[in-house]
Every structure is written in C-alpha cells, then in structure tokens.
Design an enzyme around this catalytic site. Structure first.
Site, mmCIF file in Angstrom:
data_model
loop_
_atom_site.group_PDB
_atom_site.id
_atom_site.type_symbol
_atom_site.label_atom_id
_atom_site.label_comp_id
_atom_site.label_asym_id
_atom_site.label_seq_id
_atom_site.Cartn_x
_atom_site.Cartn_y
_atom_site.Cartn_z
ATOM 1 N N GLU A 1 35.896 114.031 54.865
ATOM 2 C CA GLU A 1 36.675 114.671 54.480
ATOM 3 C C GLU A 1 37.017 115.729 55.627
ATOM 4 O O GLU A 1 36.461 116.898 55.619
ATOM 5 C CB GLU A 1 36.811 115.421 53.122
ATOM 6 C CG GLU A 1 36.718 114.473 51.853
ATOM 7 C CD GLU A 1 36.809 115.171 50.396
ATOM 8 O OE1 GLU A 1 37.405 116.382 50.480
ATOM 9 O OE2 GLU A 1 36.239 114.980 49.539
ATOM 10 N N GLU B 1 14.282 96.541 37.147
ATOM 11 C CA GLU B 1 13.441 95.674 36.508
ATOM 12 C C GLU B 1 12.341 96.212 35.741
ATOM 13 O O GLU B 1 12.043 95.658 34.643
ATOM 14 C CB GLU B 1 12.740 94.566 37.725
ATOM 15 C CG GLU B 1 13.825 93.761 38.224
ATOM 16 C CD GLU B 1 14.192 94.487 39.759
ATOM 17 O OE1 GLU B 1 14.449 93.556 40.589
ATOM 18 O OE2 GLU B 1 14.221 95.547 39.733
ATOM 19 N N LEU C 1 32.725 121.792 49.832
ATOM 20 C CA LEU C 1 32.751 120.315 49.803
ATOM 21 C C LEU C 1 31.474 119.728 49.213
ATOM 22 O O LEU C 1 30.892 118.866 49.606
ATOM 23 C CB LEU C 1 32.523 119.895 51.280
ATOM 24 C CG LEU C 1 33.877 120.026 52.264
ATOM 25 C CD1 LEU C 1 33.562 119.658 53.614
ATOM 26 C CD2 LEU C 1 34.739 118.933 51.863
ATOM 27 N N THR D 1 49.572 116.061 55.751
ATOM 28 C CA THR D 1 48.184 116.514 55.165
ATOM 29 C C THR D 1 48.330 118.230 54.850
ATOM 30 O O THR D 1 47.502 118.615 54.364
ATOM 31 C CB THR D 1 47.154 115.961 55.889
ATOM 32 O OG1 THR D 1 47.039 116.437 57.014
ATOM 33 C CG2 THR D 1 47.001 114.564 55.739
ATOM 34 N N ALA D 2 48.989 118.748 55.805
ATOM 35 C CA ALA D 2 49.144 120.303 55.964
ATOM 36 C C ALA D 2 50.389 120.933 56.350
ATOM 37 O O ALA D 2 50.749 119.867 57.181
ATOM 38 C CB ALA D 2 47.924 120.972 56.432
ATOM 39 N N ASP E 1 39.186 126.660 56.559
ATOM 40 C CA ASP E 1 39.471 126.512 55.252
ATOM 41 C C ASP E 1 38.088 126.943 54.458
ATOM 42 O O ASP E 1 38.373 127.181 53.415
ATOM 43 C CB ASP E 1 39.731 124.977 54.782
ATOM 44 C CG ASP E 1 40.940 124.507 55.235
ATOM 45 O OD1 ASP E 1 41.773 125.084 55.376
ATOM 46 O OD2 ASP E 1 41.031 123.230 55.151
ATOM 47 N N LEU F 1 39.268 115.192 63.935
ATOM 48 C CA LEU F 1 37.893 114.501 63.689
ATOM 49 C C LEU F 1 38.521 113.105 63.178
ATOM 50 O O LEU F 1 37.833 112.077 63.418
ATOM 51 C CB LEU F 1 37.129 115.155 62.962
ATOM 52 C CG LEU F 1 35.793 114.305 62.501
ATOM 53 C CD1 LEU F 1 34.874 113.814 64.088
ATOM 54 C CD2 LEU F 1 35.021 115.178 61.592
#
Length: 375
Positions: free
Chosen positions: A303, A56, A211, A168-169, A207, A308
C-alpha cells in the site's frame, strides 16, 4: 482415482486451512480431516501458530477427544505431511504411528526439507498415499509459501484504491476517501492475510498512516516494511503505535538516525541500489529476497504511492494487483503508478484478470502479471 467422497472431504480440509490465515505464518496454511472406515468424519484441525501443532496433530487430537481411534482412518491433508524436525516433530510419523491407513494430500510440500520425503516415509510405513485432489485450490491458499520456497521472494500483491478514471488522489495528495467503507473493510481483510505490509516513506510523510489491521479481527498484526532510502522516518510516526515488527530499508547510512529508530523498536537494513536524481535508492529486488530468506515473509501486501508502485512494477516485482474502483470521476490527479511512457502498444505490461466482484458500491479487480511458470 479421486471419487466424490475424496473431493468432499478435501473441500472440508481446505475450509479448515483457510482458518489458519493470519494465524500460522510463516508456516503454510494446512487443514486436515480424518475420516473413519464408515465414511464419517472423526477428527479435524488446522495449523496453529508457529511452534504450535500442525493440522494433522490437531486432527488426531480432535479424534481422540471425541473418543475415536484413528486406526484404519483416511487423512485428507491440503499439503504433504512434514517429515523433518523443525519447531515440531514430523507429522508423517504421527499419522503412521496412530494407524492411519490412507493419506490423501493435495500437494507435495515445496519446502526442500520435505519435498516428497513425508510421502516416502508414509509409504515405507505401509500407508497408502494419493496426491493431487484440489491441488490448484490448495496452492492458491499458500501461494506466498510456494513463492518463498521456490522463488526465494514473497508473493507480492499491490493494493490500489482509485476512481473509475484511475486517479488515486488529488494533485494536493488528498485521497480520503475515494472508495467506500465496504472496500476499506475488504482491504483490511487482504492486509490480514499478508505476512507483511509494505509502504514508502513518501506515504508516511504525507499521510502518517498506521497501516495496521483494524477493521477485521486478527490474531496478530502483519509486519510493516518501509522503503526509506534516506532514513527520513519520523520517530513519532503513527507506524510505531501498533505492536508488530517494523522493518526499515534504507540506501544511505545514517548511524545516529538508525540507532534512534532501533530504540523505537525498528529493524534497519542498508540495501543500496541504483542512483536516481543524485540519490541512492533501495535495491528492491534484494529487499524482497531479504524479506523471504531472513524474515520468512510469504505474502507481501503493498500500500504505497504512485512512485514506489511504479518502481516495483518496472522492476517486475509485482505478482498481483488488487484494485478497488469507485464509481466516480475525478479528473487530473495522481495516477496508480508512475510508469515510463511507451513507444508502442506492443510494449504494454500484460495482465490476467483473476476475479471481478462488487464490494459495496465499488468494483474489486484482482489481476495477475503474466510471468513464466515457476511451480
């Protein structure tokens, strides 16, 4: 009654609010358009960084810089103008002081410090107020802020990249790259809109990811949260390379390691929960509450690995799944989430598809968990 002009101007305000993504956290993303008596826009603005002017105020300043008076104007705002002295002065008072005749707000602010008080003060000052146009779109834009205010936990979005058969892997952990560069860029855009990115120590040790947001422009990096029950985070991990807040949640106290991590700039919190395989685990429910209440995290972008992911899903802490599926078949490998086997199909976890889109050669799915209404 909402007319076509109101809808058009509120759409413009929503577009301005979207510009505040990655800029204004932990404040809500708000846009404001000032329209004169002739129906033409005279000022516009969006919320700036925390402590900076709200939408505003930016719109009032814009009108003034263009040589327009705001007296008699209508203000289209995607959220109720604030009424409390926080980092800035109340916006409702500024609008009334400048002679704005009418305010159209998409939503009432869920913040208990406001929660209708801004509307009441505007009406007390003789300003006509209408609430409701584009409410759903405005709430979606601030789904994390509403979650933090009403549920005292962040809106938690889990991002997964997988093959068409859900892998995923590989079994050995290799996962770069299953999806395309276009999907990775899109994923970074979703990272950029989050207050914080969450991962687990397993992903860090395997890995060594950074991130951070690299593939799209961002004003500041989201905080990084690591679930690290035994405080195994290496002091030379790439996570320390980006300038951002780093929060480490542990279940087992190790004062020497905690002090070393704090020397590297991390903030360590001890939140012991249940025991698994003889080891204490982080209490994930308390962690999300801590992220909301102490660190003002609105949207949490996950991610992490399948362990987890499974823990968060089993605990009912995931609100949304952002899944990229590559047109590939891999076969045996790591799954999206380590979930317990079900005895019957009646026990499945239901989801609702929100959107389906092609991103390069990959398919992006956005699905929400089915939950009791909370707003």
């Amino acid at each position: 009654m909402t007319d076509s002009a109101d809808i058009r101007h509120m759409d413009s305000a929503l577009a301005l609010a979207a510009r505040a993504i990655g800029v204004c956290e932990p404040n809500p993303r708000v846009g404001c358009v000032l329209v004169g008596a002739d129906g033409l826009e005279i000022g516009a603005g969006s919320t700036q960084q925390a402590g900076g002017p709200h939408a505003e105020i930016m719109a009032l300043r814009d009108a003034q810089s263009r040589g327009h008076s705001s007296a008699g104007a209508t203000a289209y705002v995607t959220l109720e103008p604030c009424s409390h002295h926080g980092r800035t002065a109340p916006c409702c008072d500024a609008l009334a002081r400048e002679g704005v005749r009418r305010v159209v707000a998409a939503l009432v602010d869920p913040n208990p410090k406001v929660a209708g008080n801004g509307i009441a003060r505007l009406r007390a000052a003789g300003v006509e107020v209408q609430v409701g146009p584009a409410a759903d779109a405005a709430r979606e834009l601030n789904i994390g802020f509403f979650s933090r205010m009403l549920r005292q936990r962040p809106w938690t979005r889990m991002k997964i990249a997988a093959s068409l058969d859900g892998v995923t892997a590989l079994e050995n952990g290799q996962s770069q790259w299953i999806t395309s560069e276009a999907a990775r860029v899109d994923g970074h855009a979703w990272r950029a809109r989050a207050s914080a990115v969450l991962t687990g120590i397993g992903t860090v040790l395997e890995d060594d990811p950074s991130l951070d947001v690299r593939l799209v422009a961002v004003q500041h990096q989201p905080a990084l949260v690591v679930v690290d029950s035994q405080l195994q985070l290496p002091l030379q991990a790439r996570l320390f390379s980006a300038r951002r807040v780093l929060l480490v949640y542990a279940a087992q106290n190790d004062p020497q390691k905690a002090a070393a991590l704090q020397t590297r700039g991390a903030r360590v919190a001890l939140l012991p929960g249940a025991t698994a395989a003889g080891r204490l685990k982080v209490d994930l429910t308390r962690m999300l509450s801590d992220l909301a209440l102490r660190h003002e995290v609105n949207e949490l972008h996950v991610e992490a690995g399948h362990k987890l992911n499974g823990s968060l899903l089993r605990a009912g802490l995931v609100d949304e799944l952002l899944v990229y599926l590559a047109p590939k078949l891999i076969g045996p490998g790591r799954v999206m989430a380590a979930l317990d086997p079900l005895a019957c199909l009646a026990d499945v976890r239901p989801l609702q598809f929100r959107s389906v889109a092609m991103v390069g050669p990959d398919l992006r799915l956005l699905a929400r968990t089915v939950q009791e209404p909370w707003f």
